[in-house]
Every structure is written in C-alpha cells, then in structure tokens.
Write a protein that holds these residues in place. Structure first.
Motif, PDB file in Angstrom:
ATOM      1  N   ARG A   1       2.999   2.493  -2.256  1.00 42.04           N
ATOM      2  CA  ARG A   1       2.981   3.242  -3.511  1.00 42.04           C
ATOM      3  C   ARG A   1       1.684   4.053  -3.642  1.00 42.04           C
ATOM      4  O   ARG A   1       1.718   5.222  -4.040  1.00 42.04           O
ATOM      5  CB  ARG A   1       3.138   2.288  -4.699  1.00 42.04           C
ATOM      6  CG  ARG A   1       3.152   2.985  -6.053  1.00 42.04           C
ATOM      7  CD  ARG A   1       3.344   1.990  -7.176  1.00 42.04           C
ATOM      8  NE  ARG A   1       4.698   1.467  -7.181  1.00 42.04           N
ATOM      9  CZ  ARG A   1       5.709   2.020  -7.862  1.00 42.04           C
ATOM     10  NH1 ARG A   1       5.510   3.109  -8.575  1.00 42.04           N
ATOM     11  NH2 ARG A   1       6.910   1.489  -7.821  1.00 42.04           N
ATOM     12  N   LYS A   2       0.565   3.438  -3.316  1.00 45.63           N
ATOM     13  CA  LYS A   2      -0.712   4.148  -3.381  1.00 45.63           C
ATOM     14  C   LYS A   2      -0.731   5.323  -2.416  1.00 45.63           C
ATOM     15  O   LYS A   2      -1.232   6.418  -2.741  1.00 45.63           O
ATOM     16  CB  LYS A   2      -1.859   3.183  -3.060  1.00 45.63           C
ATOM     17  CG  LYS A   2      -3.226   3.829  -3.108  1.00 45.63           C
ATOM     18  CD  LYS A   2      -4.318   2.809  -2.785  1.00 45.63           C
ATOM     19  CE  LYS A   2      -5.698   3.471  -2.780  1.00 45.63           C
ATOM     20  NZ  LYS A   2      -6.767   2.472  -2.444  1.00 45.63           N
TER      21      LYS A   2
ATOM     22  N   GLU B   1       7.429  -2.830  -2.196  1.00 40.05           N
ATOM     23  CA  GLU B   1       6.512  -3.175  -1.118  1.00 40.05           C
ATOM     24  C   GLU B   1       6.795  -4.595  -0.633  1.00 40.05           C
ATOM     25  O   GLU B   1       7.182  -5.456  -1.413  1.00 40.05           O
ATOM     26  CB  GLU B   1       5.063  -3.063  -1.605  1.00 40.05           C
ATOM     27  CG  GLU B   1       4.676  -1.635  -1.981  1.00 40.05           C
ATOM     28  CD  GLU B   1       3.209  -1.497  -2.348  1.00 40.05           C
ATOM     29  OE1 GLU B   1       2.506  -2.539  -2.427  1.00 40.05           O
ATOM     30  OE2 GLU B   1       2.754  -0.359  -2.552  1.00 40.05           O
TER      31      GLU B   1
ATOM     32  N   ALA C   1       1.321   8.138  -3.818  1.00 43.17           N
ATOM     33  CA  ALA C   1       0.572   8.765  -4.906  1.00 43.17           C
ATOM     34  C   ALA C   1      -0.468   9.742  -4.360  1.00 43.17           C
ATOM     35  O   ALA C   1      -0.658  10.844  -4.901  1.00 43.17           O
ATOM     36  CB  ALA C   1      -0.101   7.697  -5.760  1.00 43.17           C
ATOM     37  N   LEU C   2      -1.135   9.369  -3.274  1.00 44.66           N
ATOM     38  CA  LEU C   2      -2.121  10.259  -2.659  1.00 44.66           C
ATOM     39  C   LEU C   2      -1.472  11.506  -2.083  1.00 44.66           C
ATOM     40  O   LEU C   2      -2.032  12.608  -2.173  1.00 44.66           O
ATOM     41  CB  LEU C   2      -2.887   9.506  -1.568  1.00 44.66           C
ATOM     42  CG  LEU C   2      -3.892   8.465  -2.058  1.00 44.66           C
ATOM     43  CD1 LEU C   2      -4.424   7.651  -0.879  1.00 44.66           C
ATOM     44  CD2 LEU C   2      -5.036   9.135  -2.795  1.00 44.66           C
TER      45      LEU C   2
ATOM     46  N   GLU D   1      -0.850  13.734  -4.911  1.00 41.88           N
ATOM     47  CA  GLU D   1      -2.117  14.277  -5.405  1.00 41.88           C
ATOM     48  C   GLU D   1      -2.600  15.439  -4.541  1.00 41.88           C
ATOM     49  O   GLU D   1      -3.071  16.463  -5.053  1.00 41.88           O
ATOM     50  CB  GLU D   1      -3.172  13.171  -5.433  1.00 41.88           C
ATOM     51  CG  GLU D   1      -4.527  13.617  -5.962  1.00 41.88           C
ATOM     52  CD  GLU D   1      -5.537  12.484  -5.963  1.00 41.88           C
ATOM     53  OE1 GLU D   1      -6.741  12.784  -5.979  1.00 41.88           O
ATOM     54  OE2 GLU D   1      -5.125  11.307  -5.952  1.00 41.88           O
TER      55      GLU D   1
ATOM     56  N   GLY E   1       0.799  -1.217   0.000  1.00 36.47           N
ATOM     57  CA  GLY E   1       0.000   0.000   0.000  1.00 36.47           C
ATOM     58  C   GLY E   1       0.829   1.262   0.000  1.00 36.47           C
ATOM     59  O   GLY E   1       0.282   2.368  -0.121  1.00 36.47           O
TER      60      GLY E   1
END
Length: 242
Positions: free
Chosen positions: A89-90, A119, A93-94, A97, A87
């Motif tokens: 990388r996600k 990960e 990314a957030l 963002e 999780g």
C-alpha cells in the motif's frame, strides 16, 4: 485451467515483464507495461478479480496504479482484490505521489473501482473456486519475495516469482501439475534461477513440466536448445491449458 503467459521476459529482454493470467480472472504480477499489453491484445482487464504480487520490484508491480485508475473511471462493480507483500500500500501511494501528484486522495480511486489491497506475510486463502497459497522464496538480498500455487478442482499451477533455487521453489514444483519458473540466466545465481536449475528440477521431479519465464535473451536461447522436452519455452500471450 487456462494460463496465458502475459509476459515471459526480464528487464533486459524485448518480451513483456514476467506475468501470467489464469482463466482471465487471476493475474500474477503486474509490472510496467502489462495493463496496456493486455488491452492491446483484447483482454478484458475488468474481468480480473484477483491480482497476486510476488514482490516489490518495479517490473512486478508498477502497473498497479493504472488498473486502479481504469477501474475507478469505469466505476467497476465487481471487486478486485490485490494481494501483495507487506509494504504494498505504501509503495502504491508513492507511485501515485510521483506519477499523479494532482490526485489528492488516491484511495478514493480504490473505492470508486471497488478495488481492495490486502497485504500478506503468508497467504493461504480460498477465493471462489480457487485455493491460493504463498511460499517464501530466495530472491537474494531482497526480502520478502514469494511464489504461489493456484489450484482449482482439476489442476494446480505453480509460479516461482523471482528466485534462486531454494526449498520454496522445490515445494512449488513438487505440488504443481505445471510450474512457471524464473529463468533469468543461463546459469543460476543466488537471486535468480538459470537454465541449469530448471533442468536440475526436471531431473529431480521426472513427472513435471516447467515453463521458463523472466528470461533474458541469453537464457531463452539456451533453454530453447535444452535436450529436456519438459522444459517449455513460449512467447508472450501464448495460452496453455492444464
């Protein structure tokens, strides 16, 4: 092995977020404010080639976009590998963002700075002269959370991450020459250890030394008054060698 305590505090204290730097090459946890603090203390962040993230709470990984961007701006050739739980990388990314909405492709900055995100659910790798192994620990309802042992030819450092007393923590202490352990409260709870837990570990493993980290002002004060000389309390940026 030289260990710099780049952060010894929790979110309730004035000290930096809990983290440490091994031989100026391996950074364990990269919470909010850590990268700026390293730079302020004349530490060359571009020499860091491994970052280990214990878990995905803000005070342990929120500075990752900054080291990614700084490496990209400089076009660093030497590779940095960021190891983190599933999780990661996600989550990064957030952060891009929210914090850098004008960046269309944040992963381009990974490429520009030769930065790799890996990960893990279980980590046991040999990198350069180091052996790095993860241990799942009990951070209350937040899962997954990990601690580590990092070893070279001479010594083994243990690091708990955020954790209550658990089998993973005991395994880290048992295998380490020096262990850096969560000490968030005077008395431990399910998700965090306290001074009482570190004293118990030192009584159980009477040949070990433990450095307290992730401390509140209350736990720091109590740990400083401990009668156990093997419970070590230090300030941010203090360097020790094992």
């Amino acid at each position: 092995m030289k260990i710099k305590l780049t952060g010894t505090g929790s979110i309730t204290s004035m000290q930096n977020c809990a983290s440490c730097l091994i031989n100026e090459e391996i950074l364990i946890d990269c919470g909010n404010g850590i990268i700026k603090s390293l730079m302020k203390n004349s530490i060359d962040i571009y020499k860091i080639n491994i970052v280990l993230i214990t878990h995905l709470h803000a005070d342990h990984f929120f500075d990752l976009p900054f080291i990614i961007l700084l490496r990209s701006f400089r076009r660093v050739k030497e590779q940095l590998v960021i190891y983190g739980p599933k999780g990661l990388r996600k989550a990064i990314a957030l952060l891009f963002e929210v914090g850098y909405a004008d960046i269309e492709d944040w992963e381009e900055h990974l490429n520009n700075g030769n930065t790799l995100i890996m990960e893990y659910t279980e980590l046991d790798v040999a990198v350069n002269k180091y052996r790095i192994k993860s241990y799942e620990v009990n951070h209350g309802n937040f899962k997954p959370a990990y601690g580590f042992t990092v070893s070279d030819e001479q010594s083994i450092l243990g690091y708990s991450g955020d954790s209550g007393i658990c089998l993973g923590v005991e395994e880290i202490v048992k295998k380490s020459d020096l262990a850096i352990m969560d000490c968030s409260f005077p008395q431990g709870v399910e998700a965090h250890m306290g001074v009482n837990d570190l004293e118990r570990l030192l009584n159980q493993y009477d040949d070990k030394e433990i450095v307290a980290t992730h401390m509140s002002s209350e736990s720091r004060k109590l740990a400083l008054s401990s009668n156990n000389e093997r419970l070590i309390v230090l300030e941010d940026m203090f360097e020790i060698e094992i």
